[in-house]
Design a protein around this motif. Sequence first.
Motif, PDB file in Angstrom:
ATOM      1  N   GLY A   1       0.795  -1.223   0.000  1.00 15.59           N
ATOM      2  CA  GLY A   1       0.000   0.000   0.000  1.00 15.59           C
ATOM      3  C   GLY A   1       0.824   1.268   0.000  1.00 15.59           C
TER       4      GLY A   1
ATOM      5  N   GLU B   1      -1.059   3.757  -2.734  1.00 15.49           N
ATOM      6  CA  GLU B   1      -1.800   4.975  -2.410  1.00 15.49           C
ATOM      7  C   GLU B   1      -1.143   6.234  -2.983  1.00 15.49           C
TER       8      GLU B   1
ATOM      9  N   GLY C   1      -2.518   1.041   7.390  1.00 19.51           N
ATOM     10  CA  GLY C   1      -3.813   0.751   7.979  1.00 19.51           C
ATOM     11  C   GLY C   1      -4.819   0.291   6.931  1.00 19.51           C
ATOM     12  N   ALA C   2      -6.030   0.039   7.393  1.00 17.96           N
ATOM     13  CA  ALA C   2      -7.081  -0.463   6.509  1.00 17.96           C
ATOM     14  C   ALA C   2      -7.457   0.584   5.468  1.00 17.96           C
ATOM     15  N   GLU C   3      -7.808   0.098   4.292  1.00 15.11           N
ATOM     16  CA  GLU C   3      -8.241   0.990   3.218  1.00 15.11           C
ATOM     17  C   GLU C   3      -9.467   1.791   3.663  1.00 15.11           C
TER      18      GLU C   3
ATOM     19  N   GLY D   1      -2.722  -6.033   1.705  1.00 13.37           N
ATOM     20  CA  GLY D   1      -3.508  -5.050   2.428  1.00 13.37           C
ATOM     21  C   GLY D   1      -3.034  -4.856   3.852  1.00 13.37           C
ATOM     22  N   ALA D   2      -3.906  -4.319   4.685  1.00 10.45           N
ATOM     23  CA  ALA D   2      -3.581  -4.038   6.085  1.00 10.45           C
ATOM     24  C   ALA D   2      -3.205  -5.315   6.822  1.00 10.45           C
TER      25      ALA D   2
ATOM     26  N   THR E   1      -9.306   4.321   5.758  1.00  5.87           N
ATOM     27  CA  THR E   1      -8.990   5.009   7.005  1.00  5.87           C
ATOM     28  C   THR E   1      -7.845   5.993   6.765  1.00  5.87           C
TER      29      THR E   1
ATOM     30  N   GLY F   1      -4.693   4.342   6.421  1.00  6.23           N
ATOM     31  CA  GLY F   1      -4.570   3.601   5.170  1.00  6.23           C
ATOM     32  C   GLY F   1      -3.941   4.423   4.065  1.00  6.23           C
TER      33      GLY F   1
END
Length: 315
Positions: A45, A49, A286-288, A66-67, A290, A293
Motif C-alpha cells: 500500500g 496509495e 492501515g485499513a483501506e 492489504g492491512a 482510514t 490507510g
Amino acid sequence: MQRKMRKIKLGLIMGLGLSVLLAACSTVGGNTVDGDKIKIITTIGQIAEPISIIGGDRVDVESLMGAGVDPHLYNATQGDIQKLASGDVIFYSGHHLEGKMGEIFEQINKTKPVLGITEGIPEGQLLKDAAGAIDPHVWFDIDLWKQGLEAATEQLKKVSPEDATYFEYNKTAYFEQLDALKAETQDKISQIPIEQRMLVTAHDAFGYFGRMVDMKVIGLQGLSTEDEIGISDIQSTIDLLVENGIPAVFVESSINKSSINAVMEGASSAGHRVKLGGELFSDAMGAEGTTEGTYIGMYRHNVEVIYHALTGKGD
C-alpha cells in the motif's frame, strides 16, 4: 518423505502458476491501447496509495497486500498471478522486501514493465545490516521514498507519454505534502528528550526513520521477519531499557506481539516498568478507507504514537 512431497507439490503449483502468468500476459493487459485507464498492480500500500494520487484519474491502482499483511512472508496466490497478468505496469518495493516473489517478477518482466521502485536509489544512501543486506524499509525515509515514487512516475510517463505533464503536476503537488510531513516529523521527534529518544520494536523496520530524526532504533528481529529471535536478543534489549530508563516499547500491526511482551515482562522482573507505547505501522499500512490507510496518515500516526509514549504527554 511427506515434507519432501509437499515441497515437490508446491514447486509444481508455482511452476504451473508462472506458466499461466506468462501465457496470460501475452493476451491480457495493454489497456492503454484501448484508451482505458492504465492498470497498475503494486505489492504494498505504501506504493499504491501515493501512485493513485500521482496517477489521478488516468490510472486504476490495486495493491496485492492489504492491512496487516507481512510482505517478507507473503506468498502469491493464483488470484494474485491473475491480477498481475491483468495489469499494464507492475510496481514493487525491492531489495528483497517481497522475498518470495522474485521469480514471479522476473517472469512477468519478460512481457510488461515491472519496476522495483527503490532499486535505482544509489547504494550509498541505503542502510545495511551487519551482514551487508540492504534494509528494504525505505519508505520511512521520506526523501528516499520520493526517489522511489519519482522512478515510478517516470515509468508511467513512458507508458502514457500524453499524460506526462499531468503526472508531473500531481507528483510535484504531492511531494510538497511529503516535504511538509518530513519537517513536521523532525520537529515533533526533536521534542523528545535525547536520552529517551530510543525506539524499541519487534523487528528492524525503522532504521531509516531513526536516521532521519536522529533516534536510536532497536529491533528484536533483523530486517526480515523470517529472522530468528534469540534469548540473547531479548535479554540485551531488556538490559538496554533498564540502563537507559526507557519508558515504552512498541508493537507492529503486521508482527506477532510475543517478543515485545517477553521484553516487557523481563524489564518488569528487573525492577523497571515498561509500558506498551502503542501499535505502529511498519511493513503494512492501515485499513483501506482510514486515515492510516494512506502513506501520510500512517506516517503521522506513528509519529504521534512514538511522541506521546516517550514523553508521557497525552497519557
